[in-house]
Every structure is written in C-alpha cells, then in structure tokens.
Design a protein around this motif. Structure first.
Motif, PDB file in Angstrom:
ATOM      1  N   LYS A 113       0.769  -1.312   0.189  1.00 31.96           N
ATOM      2  CA  LYS A 113       0.082  -0.132   0.005  1.00 31.96           C
ATOM      3  C   LYS A 113       0.999   1.309  -0.078  1.00 31.96           C
ATOM      4  CE  LYS A 113      -3.191   0.139   2.986  1.00 31.96           C
ATOM      5  NZ  LYS A 113      -3.965   0.158   4.433  1.00 31.96           N
ATOM      6  N   LYS A 114       0.371   2.231  -0.551  1.00 31.87           N
ATOM      7  CA  LYS A 114       0.903   3.798  -0.515  1.00 31.87           C
ATOM      8  C   LYS A 114       0.038   4.717   0.268  1.00 31.87           C
ATOM      9  CE  LYS A 114       3.144   5.303  -4.246  1.00 31.87           C
ATOM     10  NZ  LYS A 114       3.248   5.812  -5.627  1.00 31.87           N
ATOM     11  N   ASN A 115      -1.123   4.378   0.730  1.00 34.61           N
ATOM     12  CA  ASN A 115      -1.745   5.237   1.306  1.00 34.61           C
ATOM     13  C   ASN A 115      -2.004   4.763   2.839  1.00 34.61           C
ATOM     14  OD1 ASN A 115      -2.141   7.391  -0.499  1.00 34.61           O
ATOM     15  ND2 ASN A 115      -3.150   5.878  -1.768  1.00 34.61           N
ATOM     16  N   PHE A 116      -1.758   5.418   3.862  1.00 34.48           N
ATOM     17  CA  PHE A 116      -2.040   4.897   5.248  1.00 34.48           C
ATOM     18  C   PHE A 116      -3.079   6.090   6.084  1.00 34.48           C
ATOM     19  CE2 PHE A 116       1.623   3.007   3.699  1.00 34.48           C
ATOM     20  CZ  PHE A 116       1.431   1.810   3.842  1.00 34.48           C
ATOM     21  N   ARG A 117      -4.112   5.564   6.648  1.00 41.35           N
ATOM     22  CA  ARG A 117      -4.814   6.210   7.480  1.00 41.35           C
ATOM     23  C   ARG A 117      -4.921   5.635   8.883  1.00 41.35           C
ATOM     24  NH1 ARG A 117     -10.368   6.414   9.333  1.00 41.35           N
ATOM     25  NH2 ARG A 117     -11.069   8.512   9.773  1.00 41.35           N
ATOM     26  N   GLY A 118      -4.520   6.423  10.076  1.00 39.33           N
ATOM     27  CA  GLY A 118      -4.398   5.935  11.379  1.00 39.33           C
ATOM     28  C   GLY A 118      -4.138   6.972  12.477  1.00 39.33           C
ATOM     29  N   ARG A 119      -4.005   6.433  13.507  1.00 42.31           N
ATOM     30  CA  ARG A 119      -3.770   7.180  14.632  1.00 42.31           C
ATOM     31  C   ARG A 119      -2.137   7.459  14.893  1.00 42.31           C
ATOM     32  NH1 ARG A 119      -7.191  10.045  17.036  1.00 42.31           N
ATOM     33  NH2 ARG A 119      -8.655   8.480  16.783  1.00 42.31           N
ATOM     34  N   LEU A 120      -1.548   8.655  14.863  1.00 40.88           N
ATOM     35  CA  LEU A 120      -0.191   8.732  14.800  1.00 40.88           C
ATOM     36  C   LEU A 120       0.377   8.546  16.330  1.00 40.88           C
ATOM     37  CD1 LEU A 120       1.890  10.035  12.911  1.00 40.88           C
ATOM     38  CD2 LEU A 120       1.364  12.151  13.759  1.00 40.88           C
ATOM     39  N   ILE A 121       1.505   7.536  16.222  1.00 45.92           N
ATOM     40  CA  ILE A 121       1.957   7.391  17.566  1.00 45.92           C
ATOM     41  C   ILE A 121       3.139   8.169  17.856  1.00 45.92           C
ATOM     42  CG2 ILE A 121       3.276   5.539  18.736  1.00 45.92           C
ATOM     43  CD1 ILE A 121       1.306   3.585  17.456  1.00 45.92           C
ATOM     44  N   GLY A 122       3.774   8.377  16.656  1.00 46.27           N
ATOM     45  CA  GLY A 122       4.937   9.553  16.658  1.00 46.27           C
ATOM     46  C   GLY A 122       6.220   9.060  16.117  1.00 46.27           C
ATOM     47  N   LEU A 123       7.362   9.478  16.082  1.00 47.12           N
ATOM     48  CA  LEU A 123       8.635   8.905  15.874  1.00 47.12           C
ATOM     49  C   LEU A 123       9.346   8.043  16.541  1.00 47.12           C
ATOM     50  CD1 LEU A 123      10.539  12.033  13.961  1.00 47.12           C
ATOM     51  CD2 LEU A 123       9.252  10.064  13.087  1.00 47.12           C
ATOM     52  N   ARG A 124      10.053   6.986  15.979  1.00 50.93           N
ATOM     53  CA  ARG A 124      10.929   5.924  16.664  1.00 50.93           C
ATOM     54  C   ARG A 124      12.094   5.925  15.722  1.00 50.93           C
ATOM     55  NH1 ARG A 124       7.138   1.204  17.472  1.00 50.93           N
ATOM     56  NH2 ARG A 124       5.776   1.916  19.029  1.00 50.93           N
ATOM     57  N   GLY A 125      13.059   6.741  16.380  1.00 50.72           N
ATOM     58  CA  GLY A 125      14.345   6.890  15.451  1.00 50.72           C
ATOM     59  C   GLY A 125      14.063   7.844  14.284  1.00 50.72           C
ATOM     60  N   SER A 126      14.367   7.149  13.094  1.00 48.37           N
ATOM     61  CA  SER A 126      13.864   8.014  11.610  1.00 48.37           C
ATOM     62  C   SER A 126      12.665   7.202  11.275  1.00 48.37           C
ATOM     63  CB  SER A 126      14.989   7.793  10.986  1.00 48.37           C
ATOM     64  OG  SER A 126      15.303   6.574  10.586  1.00 48.37           O
ATOM     65  N   ASP A 127      11.976   6.724  11.783  1.00 47.90           N
ATOM     66  CA  ASP A 127      10.430   5.967  11.336  1.00 47.90           C
ATOM     67  C   ASP A 127       9.149   6.602  12.010  1.00 47.90           C
ATOM     68  OD1 ASP A 127      12.231   4.073  10.096  1.00 47.90           O
ATOM     69  OD2 ASP A 127      11.901   2.540  11.624  1.00 47.90           O
ATOM     70  N   VAL A 128       8.197   6.938  10.896  1.00 46.80           N
ATOM     71  CA  VAL A 128       6.787   7.358  11.656  1.00 46.80           C
ATOM     72  C   VAL A 128       6.224   6.043  11.898  1.00 46.80           C
ATOM     73  CG1 VAL A 128       4.917   8.435  10.985  1.00 46.80           C
ATOM     74  CG2 VAL A 128       6.996   9.341   9.924  1.00 46.80           C
ATOM     75  N   VAL A 129       5.562   5.909  12.878  1.00 48.18           N
ATOM     76  CA  VAL A 129       4.828   4.882  13.729  1.00 48.18           C
ATOM     77  C   VAL A 129       3.352   5.305  13.674  1.00 48.18           C
ATOM     78  CG1 VAL A 129       4.502   3.275  15.698  1.00 48.18           C
ATOM     79  CG2 VAL A 129       6.586   4.385  14.988  1.00 48.18           C
ATOM     80  N   LEU A 130       2.386   4.583  12.972  1.00 36.74           N
ATOM     81  CA  LEU A 130       1.057   4.897  12.908  1.00 36.74           C
ATOM     82  C   LEU A 130       0.441   3.736  13.275  1.00 36.74           C
ATOM     83  CD1 LEU A 130      -0.647   7.150  11.471  1.00 36.74           C
ATOM     84  CD2 LEU A 130      -0.647   5.684   9.303  1.00 36.74           C
ATOM     85  N   ALA A 131      -0.788   3.788  14.098  1.00 39.18           N
ATOM     86  CA  ALA A 131      -1.560   2.650  14.421  1.00 39.18           C
ATOM     87  C   ALA A 131      -2.583   2.643  13.673  1.00 39.18           C
ATOM     88  CB  ALA A 131      -2.205   2.798  15.861  1.00 39.18           C
TER      89      ALA A 131
END
Length: 153
Positions: A113-131
C-alpha cells in the motif's frame, strides 16, 4: 521542479522572521493557478494564528522579498494558517501531533500500500509509527511523500 526550488529559496530567506517568536513556519508553496502565480506561506503557533499574526508576518516577508527579489515573475503573496488538516512536514510534527488521526502517503508501496490512515503514535528513530486497525505500521520518514492531520468528528 522550479516551483519547489522557488519555495525552498523563499523558505530559507524568510526563516529568520520565525526565530525568537512563538510562530512556526509550517510550509511554503509556489503554484501557478488560473489567475497567476501564488506564493503561500503557512504559519502556526500553539492555540492557532489570528489575522493579526498573518498581517504582521506578511509585512515582514514583503520587506525581505522586495529586498532580495528571488522571484522574477509577479505573484500574489498569501500568509495563513495551515488549517485543521495541517500538513506534517518536519520530523518534530509527528511527535507534536501524537495521538491525532493522520493520512500518510508513501513514495513506494509498503506492505502493498501507499496510502495509510491511522492514529499517529510518533517517531521512533527515523521512522514514523502509525496505529492502523490495532497494528503498528512503521514508515521510514524518507519514504513519506505527504502527510496531514485529519479532522475527527
């Protein structure tokens, strides 16, 4: 590509306006529309910006742009709030808006997938984390093509 270079040049020129004040430069865009060219400056601050903030910043930016003249063609300058569905541009935005609903688009597919919709958890290192649906989706920051908050009703 010239539009992005112009926006980046303007952003660098006007960045000093935002030092030592509570205002944040969120984004700069330079686009051609039916009525001509538009230079849009999006600003924010805790609690949101008001018309006076926009007017004051506009005056300061006009002085800088008149002096440096980085844009050869005529254009319309607009200074405004990024709105309630503000873009997420800087890494710090992902932690600042942790817990908010967000839409993220990636340059290349992740998990098909290229599109994601979810609850933003934040950054972990240089990664975006989305629930998303009870699972964590890890998106490398450099793969984020676009991201913005979504209004919740």
């Amino acid at each position: 590509m010239a539009k992005q270079k112009t926006a980046a040049t303007v952003a660098a020129l006007i960045q000093p306006v935002f030092e030592d004040v509570e205002l944040e430069l969120v984004d700069v865009t330079f686009t051609k529309e039916r009525n001509g060219w538009y230079l849009r400056i999006f600003i924010d601050k805790p609690g949101g910006v008001d018309i006076e903030d926009c007017q004051n910043v506009s005056r300061e930016i006009e002085l800088i742009l008149d002096e440096t003249d980085p844009i050869p063609q005529s254009y319309i300058l607009e200074v405004s709030s990024p709105g309630i569905e503000r873009p997420l541009k800087k890494p710090a935005d992902y932690d600042r808006f942790s817990g908010s609903l967000a839409n993220i688009t990636t340059y290349a597919p992740l998990e098909g997938k290229k599109n994601f919709r979810g609850r933003l958890i934040g950054l972990r290192g240089s990664d975006v984390v989305l629930a998303v649906n009870g699972s964590e989706i890890i998106i490398p920051f450099e793969q984020v093509a676009g991201a913005h908050l979504e209004v919740e009703f």
